[in-house]
Design an enzyme around this catalytic site. Structure first.
Site, mmCIF file in Angstrom:
data_model
loop_
_atom_site.group_PDB
_atom_site.id
_atom_site.type_symbol
_atom_site.label_atom_id
_atom_site.label_comp_id
_atom_site.label_asym_id
_atom_site.label_seq_id
_atom_site.Cartn_x
_atom_site.Cartn_y
_atom_site.Cartn_z
ATOM 1 N N LYS A 197 27.662 0.581 -43.629
ATOM 2 C CA LYS A 197 26.515 -0.328 -43.767
ATOM 3 C C LYS A 197 26.327 -1.093 -42.467
ATOM 4 O O LYS A 197 27.149 -1.057 -41.572
ATOM 5 C CB LYS A 197 26.733 -1.340 -44.900
ATOM 6 C CG LYS A 197 27.123 -0.763 -46.240
ATOM 7 C CD LYS A 197 26.005 -0.071 -46.951
ATOM 8 C CE LYS A 197 26.500 0.478 -48.293
ATOM 9 N NZ LYS A 197 25.644 1.485 -48.833
ATOM 10 N N SER A 231 22.363 5.917 -48.183
ATOM 11 C CA SER A 231 22.119 4.474 -48.094
ATOM 12 C C SER A 231 21.725 3.995 -46.695
ATOM 13 O O SER A 231 21.224 2.893 -46.545
ATOM 14 C CB SER A 231 23.353 3.697 -48.560
ATOM 15 O OG SER A 231 24.407 3.835 -47.637
#
Length: 194
Positions: free
Chosen positions: A101, A36
């Protein structure tokens, strides 16, 4: 076989040194589990997470954070308990898993995507299109206009086409944040500051 042994020995030596320096409260190693954050972080990369800074200051836009995502009530979560809905009313704590993230939206800001780009607007100010070189030209979709509540942050992965992030599970509570990823220490060929 020799490379595997060498990899294991180096990893153990680094882990012992980190533990000796105060892993529990100062810095902690984490392994990146998914793509990701590609190309910034590859699956299997190992990073050192600063656990002290967030005790004295708030996260800043652009910082890479390791955190526990929100856990939702049964029927509104995936197999690991992570929310599959952005609705705050469905939450009942934090999931046991950890995510990595980037901070995109700050408390009080209004954030949205238009034309593949992310825009932020602070109350009473003009909207600004974010410069996001870390996405390497990937467009951002599925990010409706929303105002970030106090104590929450909007988190997105750099690999926007596959990242499961705030677009799915909603904003991240401040108390779920573990620390800021500062250094990639493994593999040695990708050693560097984040």
């Amino acid at each position: 076989p020799v490379r595997t042994v060498l990899d294991t020995v180096i990893t153990l030596a680094i882990a012992v040194a980190i533990a000796w320096l105060g892993q529990a409260f100062v810095v902690k190693p984490y392994r990146v589990p998914s793509p990701s954050m590609v190309p910034t972080l590859e699956p299997g990369d190992r990073v050192l997470v600063d656990r002290v800074t967030l005790d004295f200051s708030s996260p800043s836009r652009g910082e890479i954070i390791v955190f526990h995502p929100p856990h939702c009530k049964a029927g509104h979560n995936d197999a690991s308990g992570v929310c599959t809905s952005p609705a705050l009313g469905l939450r009942d704590g934090l999931a046991n898993t950890t995510f990595v993230k980037r901070v995109i939206g700050l408390p009080g800001e209004t954030v949205w995507a238009r034309g593949g780009h992310v825009f932020v607007q602070d109350k009473g100010k003009k909207a600004v299109r974010l410069s996001e070189p870390y996405t390497h030209g990937q467009t951002t979709t599925n990010l409706p206009r929303q105002t970030i509540p106090k104590g929450y942050y909007l988190m997105l992965g750099d690999n926007r086409s596959i990242s499961e992030d705030s677009r799915i599970w909603g904003v991240e509570p401040r108390d779920g944040m573990i620390g800021i990823a500062r250094v990639r220490y493994w593999p040695l060929g990708r050693l560097g500051i984040l």
